[in-house]
Design an enzyme around this catalytic site. Sequence first.
Site, PDB file in Angstrom:
ATOM      1  N   ASP A 141       0.834  -1.193   0.000  1.00 56.06           N
ATOM      2  CA  ASP A 141       0.000   0.000   0.000  1.00 56.06           C
ATOM      3  C   ASP A 141       0.874   1.250   0.000  1.00 56.06           C
ATOM      4  O   ASP A 141       1.925   1.267  -0.642  1.00 56.06           O
ATOM      5  CB  ASP A 141      -0.914  -0.056   1.243  1.00 56.06           C
ATOM      6  CG  ASP A 141      -2.228   0.662   1.059  1.00 56.06           C
ATOM      7  OD1 ASP A 141      -2.213   1.903   1.005  1.00 56.06           O
ATOM      8  OD2 ASP A 141      -3.280  -0.009   0.996  1.00 56.06           O
ATOM      9  N   HIS A 159      -3.453   6.236   3.928  1.00 55.79           N
ATOM     10  CA  HIS A 159      -4.239   5.069   3.527  1.00 55.79           C
ATOM     11  C   HIS A 159      -3.693   3.747   4.062  1.00 55.79           C
ATOM     12  O   HIS A 159      -4.419   2.944   4.657  1.00 55.79           O
ATOM     13  CB  HIS A 159      -4.283   5.051   1.994  1.00 55.79           C
ATOM     14  CG  HIS A 159      -5.186   4.047   1.382  1.00 55.79           C
ATOM     15  ND1 HIS A 159      -4.774   2.777   1.053  1.00 55.79           N
ATOM     16  CD2 HIS A 159      -6.474   4.137   0.999  1.00 55.79           C
ATOM     17  CE1 HIS A 159      -5.772   2.129   0.495  1.00 55.79           C
ATOM     18  NE2 HIS A 159      -6.824   2.924   0.445  1.00 55.79           N
ATOM     19  N   ASN A 175     -14.093   1.242  -6.451  1.00 57.45           N
ATOM     20  CA  ASN A 175     -15.097   2.178  -5.937  1.00 57.45           C
ATOM     21  C   ASN A 175     -15.845   2.936  -7.026  1.00 57.45           C
ATOM     22  O   ASN A 175     -16.320   4.042  -6.800  1.00 57.45           O
ATOM     23  CB  ASN A 175     -14.420   3.208  -5.026  1.00 57.45           C
ATOM     24  CG  ASN A 175     -13.760   2.590  -3.824  1.00 57.45           C
ATOM     25  OD1 ASN A 175     -14.158   1.535  -3.357  1.00 57.45           O
ATOM     26  ND2 ASN A 175     -12.722   3.251  -3.320  1.00 57.45           N
ATOM     27  N   SER A 233     -11.235  -0.410  -0.096  1.00 52.50           N
ATOM     28  CA  SER A 233      -9.943  -0.482   0.591  1.00 52.50           C
ATOM     29  C   SER A 233     -10.094  -0.895   2.043  1.00 52.50           C
ATOM     30  O   SER A 233      -9.202  -1.519   2.619  1.00 52.50           O
ATOM     31  CB  SER A 233      -9.236   0.872   0.563  1.00 52.50           C
ATOM     32  OG  SER A 233      -8.554   1.076  -0.631  1.00 52.50           O
TER      33      SER A 233
END
Length: 353
Positions: A60, A107, A207, A289
């Site tokens: 990530d 994130h 998304n 996520s």
Amino acid sequence: MRLRALAVTVAGLTALATPSASAATTNDPLAGQQWGLDQIHAEQAWQTSTGAGQVIAVVDTGVDLGHPDLRSQLVPGATFACGGGPAPCGDGDWVGGDGVGQETDVHGTHVAGIAAAAANNGVGGAGVAPDAKIMPVKVLENGSGAFSEIGAGIRYAADNGANVINLSLGAQPGTQLLTLLGIEADAKDAIEYARSKGVVVVASAGNETAPLCDTPAWEKGAMCIAATDRAEKKASYSNFGLKLDMMAVSAPGGAGDDVCTDDVISTVPRGMGTPKCGNPDYDALAGTSMAAPMVAGAAALLTAQGRPAEQVEQVLMDTAHTPGSDNTGQFSLLTGHGVIDAAAAVNTPVAQP
């Protein structure tokens, strides 16, 4: 082509052993806000498995290595977002080589906390697998990264002891065609490599409210994870849980309505929390996520029982239920095999080879 982290626009972010006690009874002050753990029955699962001895690689934007809810959970990691220079070039910290922590790069820390934040330490909340370890692998900088960097991070995780790899990232809809035609294969081949080493690979569906899982969730060997809201309905933003091998489930991802209690609260780099939730080291975000590390944590609960990757995947799908009902064993275009049930999964007998 570059991939991005997958979270909807919330909180100023657009980017893409002895079992521990339950969320309801830990001394973690945010436990009461962790509705996602309730939805997947994590508390009940901890009576059987807490993920001890397992490693979840969070591939990530990097992780805040000094966060009080994460620092006891970490194993060595690496950075592959190196600006074109030699890689690896760091230890997986969320702050990149320029020494600046980008707002979008909170994130990875958020994802890590959902999967395996410490429990019963008097701060924050708990992860789905509170006794698992986190391997921070930074492949995104300022929320995006190249397929080659993603692939390198996946291979590093597979070669360095990860039992589960979480990919809360994805390319734009339509990119699946590039991997089907062999034009882009770095991440696809890396997932195949990880699976050949017995690693469970979990990836966000995307998304865009699109009908197909984004790549890399689209790829063979990756579990595609769609998102549900607090009411256990498919989240409005979530892509459908649809891919060729039908290896897809759903998990809590939040509503994306910018209301703290409707989204998924977890760790963020120290001092980066927004006023929405009123905590400098925690925040609530929403997206597929957030759903993916719920499943990655559940997978670690299962690998801790000695299950091989194929059995982990099958048990997660077999015990998932249709949203809003107790029905299992049904596949839906919207949510794949349904919402995972960590308790039912860990209590499924371990199949012997």
